[in-house]
Scaffold this motif. Structure first.
Motif, PDB file in Angstrom:
ATOM      1  N   ALA A 570     -20.679 -16.539  19.918  1.00  0.00           N
ATOM      2  CA  ALA A 570     -20.305 -15.557  20.944  1.00  0.00           C
ATOM      3  C   ALA A 570     -20.034 -16.173  22.301  1.00  0.00           C
ATOM      4  O   ALA A 570     -19.641 -15.467  23.232  1.00  0.00           O
ATOM      5  CB  ALA A 570     -21.409 -14.509  21.070  1.00  0.00           C
ATOM      6  N   PRO A 572     -18.012 -17.994  25.049  1.00  0.00           N
ATOM      7  CA  PRO A 572     -16.640 -18.418  25.384  1.00  0.00           C
ATOM      8  C   PRO A 572     -16.643 -19.816  25.967  1.00  0.00           C
ATOM      9  O   PRO A 572     -17.644 -20.283  26.517  1.00  0.00           O
ATOM     10  CB  PRO A 572     -16.197 -17.383  26.422  1.00  0.00           C
ATOM     11  N   ASP A 580     -11.778 -15.396  27.102  1.00  0.00           N
ATOM     12  CA  ASP A 580     -11.707 -14.907  25.730  1.00  0.00           C
ATOM     13  C   ASP A 580     -12.337 -15.900  24.763  1.00  0.00           C
ATOM     14  O   ASP A 580     -12.316 -17.115  24.975  1.00  0.00           O
ATOM     15  CB  ASP A 580     -10.249 -14.680  25.324  1.00  0.00           C
ATOM     16  N   LEU A 581     -12.821 -15.357  23.650  1.00  0.00           N
ATOM     17  CA  LEU A 581     -13.310 -16.197  22.571  1.00  0.00           C
ATOM     18  C   LEU A 581     -12.128 -16.727  21.778  1.00  0.00           C
ATOM     19  O   LEU A 581     -11.072 -16.096  21.678  1.00  0.00           O
ATOM     20  CB  LEU A 581     -14.211 -15.392  21.627  1.00  0.00           C
ATOM     21  N   GLN A 585     -13.211 -18.215  16.000  1.00  0.00           N
ATOM     22  CA  GLN A 585     -14.639 -18.079  16.278  1.00  0.00           C
ATOM     23  C   GLN A 585     -15.031 -16.605  16.312  1.00  0.00           C
ATOM     24  O   GLN A 585     -16.076 -16.207  15.794  1.00  0.00           O
ATOM     25  CB  GLN A 585     -14.934 -18.744  17.625  1.00  0.00           C
ATOM     26  N   GLN A 586     -14.148 -15.787  16.901  1.00  0.00           N
ATOM     27  CA  GLN A 586     -14.429 -14.366  16.966  1.00  0.00           C
ATOM     28  C   GLN A 586     -14.456 -13.743  15.571  1.00  0.00           C
ATOM     29  O   GLN A 586     -15.305 -12.897  15.276  1.00  0.00           O
ATOM     30  CB  GLN A 586     -13.374 -13.670  17.836  1.00  0.00           C
ATOM     31  N   ARG A 590     -17.590 -11.784  13.790  1.00  0.00           N
ATOM     32  CA  ARG A 590     -17.520 -10.428  13.229  1.00  0.00           C
ATOM     33  C   ARG A 590     -18.040 -10.415  11.789  1.00  0.00           C
ATOM     34  O   ARG A 590     -18.792  -9.517  11.394  1.00  0.00           O
ATOM     35  CB  ARG A 590     -16.082  -9.914  13.272  1.00  0.00           C
ATOM     36  N   LEU A 625     -19.425  -9.433  21.944  1.00  0.00           N
ATOM     37  CA  LEU A 625     -18.249  -9.040  21.187  1.00  0.00           C
ATOM     38  C   LEU A 625     -17.632  -7.760  21.752  1.00  0.00           C
ATOM     39  O   LEU A 625     -16.399  -7.622  21.829  1.00  0.00           O
ATOM     40  CB  LEU A 625     -18.622  -8.850  19.717  1.00  0.00           C
ATOM     41  N   GLU A 628     -15.636  -8.695  24.757  1.00  0.00           N
ATOM     42  CA  GLU A 628     -14.354  -9.285  24.387  1.00  0.00           C
ATOM     43  C   GLU A 628     -13.351  -8.223  23.945  1.00  0.00           C
ATOM     44  O   GLU A 628     -12.134  -8.397  24.090  1.00  0.00           O
ATOM     45  CB  GLU A 628     -14.559 -10.298  23.253  1.00  0.00           C
ATOM     46  N   SER A 629     -13.889  -7.113  23.402  1.00  0.00           N
ATOM     47  CA  SER A 629     -13.009  -6.052  22.893  1.00  0.00           C
ATOM     48  C   SER A 629     -12.741  -4.978  23.926  1.00  0.00           C
ATOM     49  O   SER A 629     -12.157  -3.931  23.599  1.00  0.00           O
ATOM     50  CB  SER A 629     -13.640  -5.433  21.643  1.00  0.00           C
TER      51      SER A 629
END
Length: 782
Positions: A570, A572, A580-581, A585-586, A590, A625, A628-629
């Motif tokens: 998680a 960056p 952003d990641l 990796q993101q 998930r 996360l 990031e979203s």
């Protein structure tokens, strides 16, 4: 209620061997000790029970006083009085009971008994408290005790909790925790304590606040009428003509009166007084008068069974090589010969301590007693009662045998959530026994570290280092690999030293089928995270997570590996926390969160805050996360929960990083005051560990964004009075001392200081130390 900072155990449960630990095992394992139930049974009334109405009325008259202490020496009838009160009083809806002995002198064990005793009163809370107590990494004051207090606060009926023989417990952490429990005792519970002396609690403070009722020897001393009734009940005949002499000789001492009555009964009415008051004289009298009046079979059984701390028919038949022990124990109980039933099934018994001491003195043959105790150890092993077996061997003086059994039984203590008991037994062996077995010394270092007693870890590692060469450590390729991993996880050195130890452990632990392979890689990943090298941490943590061995670990330990990996994924690479990641990796993050989500939720529902080692970093990763979203609201909720959990359990550097992230997000939501509170918590976390540059740097970023103002300037009104302890803590907060240093100044553990601090903040309606001090000054409190 309380927050603590502990180093991550990094799945150290694997030091013994991986176990298939179900959620049921984690929830109820600590309640599986074979003789636990006996300590939760109110002592049966003696055959010739005397209802001491004047004392029962005194106890009832204090119904609205939260704490009652009945303090007097051995044999004054404390337990009998409280048992009689519990069976007759109408001032409470129910009475929970715990009888303690020296084996219970360990905080998790103490609170396990308390939570189990309160199960009929607050069933759901007790189950959750017991589940929390089965997680050795989490201090009882962090989860179990708050769970009980919160549930008890909602009671509408009044209940009582009796803590019998509290003098058997000497651990400072127990008395501190009990003091805190009594300070915040809800109105729905009354606590009655029986002890041979004034308990090490703030008695004077409780007395001054009107929260304490007391009964002592002068209250418990038998009057002439009570003595006459008691003796007549035992002898089943008229009171003796020498009653005044008997009363003078015994000074109204309950055991002395019963001994004289037994002598009169068994000697067919011999009327006279040969006994002087006092414990030693009573023992002599018992030997010369009471024991002499028994049948030959009964006398032989009494003398030999006294070698056993506890007795059942099956145990006595095996140890004494005879039949019919169960019936004989029942007869002794009916005859009033200081024999007490200690379980609901009426299977287990024990002798009154004075009576047992007298019998052992009469037995004289120490060799015979040792032989019997060792046979008892064999029986306990055969029945799967490992702890009782170790204690029997210790009592017999067979420390070597106890050490061998303890060294091979670590997995069993882990399974039942008794890591603190494991450590307690190991310390009873003495350092010389630990030095002879490096594997045992390492297991004790693990037990000390996983229960938060980090100051004990270095000494056990030293003892392991001086042991004989060639001994392996269960679950590891080598003793050196196990020790290196342990130093990395629990050592007090700087981050670079922890990293070097972890790399040494990885180099030594090369067998993928052993838990040591996983432990070493988790240690390396955690050490890399602590120094801020999240990219390098990914490979060892991913290897550990994918290992088949990890799948066999208990749920909390398994999720802890996932949490460390999730946190690494998680992070960056750019300007924290705004960049952003990496997409790959993101995606990995998930998938990890999806695969662990159901188990993490179930574990947290079952364990509450005690799930912190396993789910704290998972919440933080979910929060990242969401950020990031582009979902700041859900992110804030997850990060707030993560902030609460890492305060319960996390490596100080990781706790600081999570709290710094939370502070930045709070600022972005316009809540700078709450952000400053998170920053102060992060600073406190770092104060508990070695200097970590990356954590300090991120904290400075958060601090710059949040600003440095203190209280918000609103006029405060104190709605709830502070306790004396809270005032002491508030005044200590004015200076530069860390919470750990404040604890040393006030002679309290850091967890207890944090418990009072949290309550203090609630009462003052503040979120940080600086606010607390400012509001305290405004109110004239400091």
């Amino acid at each position: 209620m309380v927050a603590s900072q502990r180093r991550s155990p990094a799945c150290w449960s694997g030091i013994v061997r991986p176990t298939e630990a179900s959620m049921s095992d984690q929830l109820h394992g600590s309640a599986r000790s074979p003789l636990l139930a006996g300590k939760l049974v109110r002592p049966a009334a003696p055959a010739a029970l005397l209802q001491r109405v004047r004392l029962l009325e005194l106890l009832d008259a204090s119904a609205d006083v939260p704490v009652t202490v009945v303090a007097a020496g051995a044999g004054w009838g404390k337990s009998t009085l409280l048992s009689s009160w519990a069976s007759t009083t109408s001032t409470v809806a129910s009475t929970a009971w715990v009888s303690f002995d020296h084996a219970d002198d360990e905080p998790s064990r103490f609170w396990t008994y308390v939570a189990t005793a309160l199960r009929p009163v607050v069933p759901a809370a007790s189950e959750r408290a017991l589940a929390a107590l089965a997680v050795p990494q989490v201090d009882p004051l962090d989860a179990a005790v708050p769970e009980l207090l919160n549930a008890l606060a909602s009671l509408t009926d009044r209940h009582a909790l009796v803590l019998d023989d509290l003098h058997e417990l000497g651990a400072r952490q127990i008395h501190e925790g009990l003091e805190l429990f009594l300070d915040y005792l809800p109105a729905g519970l009354r606590v009655l304590i029986a002890s041979r002396g004034e308990p090490p609690l703030p008695v004077a403070r409780l007395r001054a606040r009107g929260r304490l009722a007391e009964l002592g020897p002068d209250d418990l001393r038998f009057t002439r009428d009570e003595a006459s009734t008691l003796i007549a009940g035992v002898t089943r005949s008229a009171p003796p003509t020498a009653l005044n002499e008997i009363l003078a000789a015994t000074q109204g001492w309950a055991v002395g009166l019963v001994l004289e009555a037994l002598s009169l009964r068994d000697r067919r009415g011999r009327d006279g007084v040969a006994m002087r008051s006092g414990v030693h004289h009573a023992v002599d009298y018992l030997l010369s008068e009471v024991l002499a009046g028994q049948s030959e079979e009964r006398r032989a059984f009494l003398l030999q069974s006294a070698a056993l701390a506890k007795m059942s028919g099956a145990l006595c038949d095996w140890v004494l090589e005879r039949d019919g022990s169960a019936e004989l124990l029942t007869d002794l109980d009916r005859a009033g010969l200081f024999t007490t039933v200690i379980d609901e099934d009426r299977e287990w018994y024990q002798y009154h301590p004075l009576f047992r001491a007298a019998l052992l003195q009469q037995l004289c043959d120490r060799g015979r007693a040792v032989q019997l105790q060792r046979r008892a150890g064999d029986w306990y092993v055969a029945q799967g009662f490992v702890e009782e077996a170790v204690r029997a061997l210790l009592e017999s003086g067979d420390r070597a045998g106890a050490a061998r059994l303890l060294s091979s039984s670590g997995a069993e203590f882990l399974r039942v959530g008794a890591v603190g008991t494991y450590l307690q037994l190991g310390e009873q062996l003495g350092e010389d026994m630990a030095a002879r077995s490096p594997a045992l010394a390492l297991s004790l270092a693990w037990a000390a570290g996983s229960t938060g007693q980090l100051h004990r870890v270095p000494r056990f590692l030293e003892l392991a280092a001086v042991g004989p060469e060639g001994e392996s450590s269960p679950g590891f390729v080598s003793l050196r690999g196990a020790a290196a991993a342990l130093r990395s996880v629990y050592g007090a050195g700087d981050p670079d030293a922890a990293l070097a130890d972890a790399r040494a452990a990885v180099a030594l632990e090369t067998d993928r089928t052993l838990p040591g392979w996983v432990v070493a890689r988790v240690a390396l990943g955690g050490a890399l995270l602590a120094v801020g090298d999240t990219v390098a941490a990914l490979d060892p943590l991913d290897d550990a997570w994918r290992s088949p061995v990890t799948a066999l670990l208990p749920a909390v330990s398994r999720l802890e590996v996932a949490g460390l990996l999730a946190w690494a994924l998680a992070q960056p690479a750019g300007d924290w926390p705004g960049s952003d990641l990496d997409p790959g990796q993101q995606a990995r993050l998930r998938n990890l969160l999806t695969s662990t989500g159901a188990e993490a939720q179930a574990t947290e529902r079952a364990l509450g805050d005690a799930a912190a080692p396993g789910v704290g970093l998972l919440h933080a990763a979910v929060g990242q996360l969401h950020l990031e979203s582009g979902r700041p609201g859900p992110a804030l909720l997850e990060l707030r929960r993560a902030g609460d959990l890492v305060a319960v359990h996390a490596h100080p550097a990781l706790a600081s990083l999570v709290l710094a992230t939370l502070a930045v997000v709070e600022v972005e939501h316009g809540d700078e005051r709450t952000a400053r509170g998170a920053i102060e918590r992060a600073r406190a976390a770092l104060a508990d560990g070695p200097a970590v540059p990356v954590a300090s740097a991120r904290l400075e970023v958060a601090e710059a964004r949040a600003g440095r103002s203190a209280a918000d300037g609103a006029r405060r009104v104190l709605g709830e009075q502070l306790t004396d302890r809270e005032l002491s803590v508030l005044r200590a907060l004015r200076g530069p001392l860390s919470q750990r240093e404040i604890g040393r100044e006030l002679h309290l553990s850091i967890n207890t200081v944090k418990g009072y601090t949290k309550s203090l903040y609630r009462k003052l309606d503040v979120v940080s130390r600086s606010e607390a001090v400012a509001v305290g000054r405004e109110l004239g409190l400091c």
